[in-house]
Design an enzyme around this catalytic site. Structure first.
Site, short mmCIF file in Angstrom:
data_model
loop_
_atom_site.label_atom_id
_atom_site.label_comp_id
_atom_site.label_asym_id
_atom_site.label_seq_id
_atom_site.Cartn_x
_atom_site.Cartn_y
_atom_site.Cartn_z
N ASP A 239 -10.01 -5.70 -4.34
CA ASP A 239 -9.69 -4.33 -3.14
C ASP A 239 -9.95 -3.33 -3.35
OD1 ASP A 239 -7.75 -1.74 -1.64
OD2 ASP A 239 -6.20 -3.21 -2.40
N HIS B 216 -7.20 -5.88 -0.11
CA HIS B 216 -6.15 -5.05 0.28
C HIS B 216 -5.89 -5.39 2.18
CE1 HIS B 216 -4.13 -0.98 -0.02
NE2 HIS B 216 -3.96 -0.88 0.96
N SER C 296 1.02 -1.68 -0.30
CA SER C 296 -0.28 0.20 0.07
C SER C 296 0.81 1.41 0.57
CB SER C 296 -0.52 -0.01 1.32
OG SER C 296 -2.23 1.05 1.59
#
Length: 227
Positions: free
Chosen positions: A171, A205, A94
């Site tokens: 995600d 995610h 991320s």
């Protein structure tokens, strides 16, 4: 070297650390600077330094995570572990995936390999990046672009960088326009820089997504570190 994402809790780091099983893992998170407002938002301030060297008050003294990861952390590792500082790789998740990509792109030859899970690929174009860069770097867009992987890859001096990216298809931040991998892939294609992008069906995610595919990333890095 593993670079963590936005405000990732310590328990998540430990789960990921156990999965990676790398003796030189080092998890770092900016915070605890007692700056007014740094704990008001999960995506700015504590745990959300975005791997830049801030130029704006009140952040510029303490929020210098780019220089910390690039310069200070390798010295600490070398001083405390039997590590070869001439053979380093970097990967992250991320915001940390963004950090890994820009570290490799801003420092050609410093890292033998780079990979990322669900990285923030084009922060100058996404809400997270606009908020962070505006706060830490001010209004000068050229400062923003200096920490944006999609912009950096356009001026990367050669094609000797093999990039691996895994992205969960489900995600929520992908669909929200925070990650923008297509922009990065297009820039890499234009510059003929190899990038393996894998869109993984049924994954979001989370750190469980990382745990599923992290062995592939370890093999990716091992190939270049042992060359």
């Amino acid at each position: 070297m593993w670079v963590p994402g936005l405000a990732a809790p310590r328990s998540s780091h430990l789960r990921c650390q156990e999965t990676l099983s790398l003796h030189q893992n080092h998890f770092s998170m900016i915070g605890g600077c007692n700056i007014e407002g740094e704990d008001e938002s999960w995506d700015f301030g504590t745990g959300a330094g975005f791997y830049v060297d801030a130029t704006e008050e009140p952040w510029k003294t303490n929020y210098r995570m780019y220089s910390y990861i690039k310069d200070e952390l390798p010295k600490l590792i070398k001083a405390n572990f039997p590590a070869d500082s001439d053979r380093m790789s970097v990967f992250g998740h991320s915001m940390g995936g963004h950090g890994a990509l820009i570290l490799a792109l801003k420092n050609p030859g410093k890292y033998k390999s780079v990979s990322a899970f669900a990285p923030v690929c084009n922060p100058v174009q996404c809400p997270w990046g606009k908020k962070a860069f505006g706060g830490y770097l001010g209004s000068d867009l050229t400062k923003w672009e200096a920490y944006d992987a999609t912009h950096l890859v356009k001026s990367y001096p050669d094609s000797h960088l093999d990039i691996l990216i895994d992205q969960g298809k489900d995600d929520q931040f992908l669909s929200a326009g925070q990650l923008l991998p297509d922009n990065f892939i297009a820039a890499c294609t234009e510059r003929k820089i190899p990038v393996v992008f894998r869109l993984q069906q049924g994954y979001d995610h989370s750190y469980f997504f990382i745990a599923t595919f992290v062995n592939d990333h370890i093999r990716h890095h091992a190939k270049y570190l042992s060359a």
